[in-house]
Scaffold this motif. Structure first.
Motif, PDB file in Angstrom:
ATOM      1  N   LEU A 214       2.072   8.533   8.237  1.00  0.00           N
ATOM      2  CA  LEU A 214       0.730   8.052   8.575  1.00  0.00           C
ATOM      3  C   LEU A 214       0.567   6.618   8.111  1.00  0.00           C
ATOM      4  O   LEU A 214       0.901   6.270   6.991  1.00  0.00           O
ATOM      5  CB  LEU A 214      -0.344   8.921   7.899  1.00  0.00           C
ATOM      6  N   THR A 215       0.050   5.777   8.989  1.00  0.00           N
ATOM      7  CA  THR A 215      -0.139   4.376   8.635  1.00  0.00           C
ATOM      8  C   THR A 215      -1.330   4.229   7.702  1.00  0.00           C
ATOM      9  O   THR A 215      -2.431   4.647   8.034  1.00  0.00           O
ATOM     10  CB  THR A 215      -0.395   3.529   9.909  1.00  0.00           C
TER      11      THR A 215
ATOM     12  N   THR B 230       0.849  -1.185   0.000  1.00  0.00           N
ATOM     13  CA  THR B 230       0.000   0.000   0.000  1.00  0.00           C
ATOM     14  C   THR B 230       0.883   1.233   0.000  1.00  0.00           C
ATOM     15  O   THR B 230       2.063   1.178   0.339  1.00  0.00           O
ATOM     16  CB  THR B 230      -0.906   0.055   1.237  1.00  0.00           C
TER      17      THR B 230
ATOM     18  N   LYS C  25       3.686   9.793   4.102  1.00  0.00           N
ATOM     19  CA  LYS C  25       4.801   9.494   4.985  1.00  0.00           C
ATOM     20  C   LYS C  25       4.448   9.904   6.412  1.00  0.00           C
ATOM     21  O   LYS C  25       3.967  11.014   6.652  1.00  0.00           O
ATOM     22  CB  LYS C  25       6.045  10.233   4.504  1.00  0.00           C
TER      23      LYS C  25
ATOM     24  N   VAL D 123      -4.438   2.458   5.798  1.00  0.00           N
ATOM     25  CA  VAL D 123      -5.425   1.457   6.214  1.00  0.00           C
ATOM     26  C   VAL D 123      -5.776   0.609   5.009  1.00  0.00           C
ATOM     27  O   VAL D 123      -6.180   1.123   3.967  1.00  0.00           O
ATOM     28  CB  VAL D 123      -6.703   2.149   6.763  1.00  0.00           C
TER      29      VAL D 123
END
Length: 61
Positions: free
Chosen positions: A53-54, A47, A51, A56
């Motif tokens: 931020l994870t 995915t 940068k 989902v």
């Protein structure tokens, strides 16, 4: 001997020793899914996100 017993004998005496031999040749470890608590629906793709931020993942691969 019942059909199920023949299949068990074949697994124990033929197929599994072949698998063990191949694993030994490849220096591999054998895991049994029902014994290892591994999830078969885990996400295997990649995915992209912002940068820091994870991202989902809403669906599995």
């Amino acid at each position: 001997m019942a059909a199920g017993s023949k299949k068990i004998d074949e697994w124990l005496n033929v197929r599994y020793p072949q698998i063990l031999s191949q694993a030994d040749e490849q220096d591999a470890i054998i895991f049994f899914l029902d014994e290892s608590t591994a999830k078969s629906e885990s996400h295997r793709g990649r995915t992209w996100g912002i940068k820091g931020l994870t991202p989902v993942v809403k669906a599995t691969g």
